[in-house]
Write an enzyme that holds these catalytic residues in place. Structure first.
Site, PDB file in Angstrom:
ATOM      1  N   GLY A  70      -2.721 -34.541  27.893  1.00 55.13           N
ATOM      2  CA  GLY A  70      -2.816 -33.160  27.984  1.00 55.13           C
ATOM      3  C   GLY A  70      -2.960 -32.617  26.406  1.00 55.13           C
ATOM      4  CB  THR A  71      -5.091 -30.659  24.936  1.00 49.27           C
ATOM      5  OG1 THR A  71      -5.398 -29.832  26.120  1.00 49.27           O
ATOM      6  CG2 THR A  71      -5.726 -31.821  24.869  1.00 49.27           C
ATOM      7  CB  THR A  72      -3.493 -26.287  23.627  1.00 49.10           C
ATOM      8  OG1 THR A  72      -4.285 -27.434  22.766  1.00 49.10           O
ATOM      9  CG2 THR A  72      -2.862 -25.306  22.648  1.00 49.10           C
TER      10      THR A  72
END
Length: 285
Positions: free
Chosen positions: A50-52
């Site tokens: 998962g990123t931001t």
């Protein structure tokens, strides 16, 4: 007794004990805890990340938002993953890092808070919730050192101080309270720049939602691992506010309207910029 009543729960489930569900598992079946798993040295498997995640306070609460993309190396692993969840009625958690472990950590954290409420008959304080999450992250340190890190962003409405608060963490479980706004994940550098420019004291919930969506726009513009709003597939960020009224996820229709407004404004700015640069450049032939 067990032979006569095979469906009866083990005695451990009937004995009053700690208000921590994690402690209960550690005592009676530690194999169920994510931290109980060990990998051979250097053998971390490829896993979606998962990123931001972004968060910002407003008058009377806090808003948390996350993009919908998960990546595995340079590939897009998922386009519609959800990374923002209600921890309980008055708090939210967003996840960055190894997606599978992060999702399991969130489910365990939700159960931890629910278990505490049932045993103690009251909600855990916001600081107490933040500390419980810190302890759970610290338990994952062994896997984090092998590349499977989980770095959440926790936010909620403090029922005592009557305001929204934001907490960030490092992979060792270190807990840090953030003022006004914060972001974690691969696109956080770009999102923080947007938050610094756009956030201001006295925002209402609607304005704060726009600020965090703009921050995700900026992150997606420069970070390939962050997915921007996708109007073609109708994929919008997950955005939730937490206030005295509790946790409230924003509907897709409302987010679509916000995204359209931001897109139109940025399109006008881009065309205006191109027009100016075209007239200044001239013909060099």
């Amino acid at each position: 007794m067990t032979a006569e009543h095979p469906a009866r729960l083990p005695q451990a489930f009937m004995t009053p004990g700690s208000s921590s569900f994690v402690d209960f598992l550690a005592a009676h079946d530690p194999s169920l805890l994510p931290s109980s798993r060990a990998l051979p040295a250097g053998s971390a498997p490829p896993a979606p990340h998962g990123t931001t995640i972004v968060a910002a306070t407003f008058d009377g609460g806090v808003v948390v938002a996350g993009d919908r993309r998960a990546t595995s190396g340079s590939m897009i692993a998922h386009r519609e993953i959800e990374k923002v969840f209600a921890a309980d009625e008055f708090s939210a958690v967003g996840i960055a890092g190894t997606a599978g472990l992060a999702l399991e950590l969130v489910r365990l954290f939700q159960l931890e808070l629910e278990h505490y409420e049932k045993i103690e008959g009251t909600l855990l304080s916001l600081d107490g919730k933040a500390n419980r999450l810190s302890t759970m992250i610290r338990g994952n340190l062994g896997l984090a050192m092998q590349g499977l890190a989980v770095v959440p962003l926790f936010a909620g409405f403090d029922l005592v101080e009557r305001r929204g608060r934001i907490f960030s963490y490092d992979v060792t479980g270190g807990r840090y309270e953030e003022l006004d706004h914060h972001s974690v994940g691969s696109g956080s550098v770009f999102a923080r720049g947007a938050l610094k420019k756009l956030w201001r004291p006295g925002l209402d919930a609607e304005a704060a939602v726009r600020v965090v969506v703009e921050a995700l726009f900026d992150a997606a513009d420069d970070d390939s691992a962050t997915g921007g709003p996708d109007a073609v597939r109708q994929i919008w960020p997950v955005v939730a506010t937490v206030s005295e009224a509790g946790y409230l996820r924003q509907g897709d229709d409302a987010l679509e309207s916000v995204v359209e407004d931001i897109s139109l404004e940025r399109t006008r700015q881009a065309r205006s910029s191109r027009s100016r640069h075209g007239s200044l450049g001239g013909d060099l032939r």
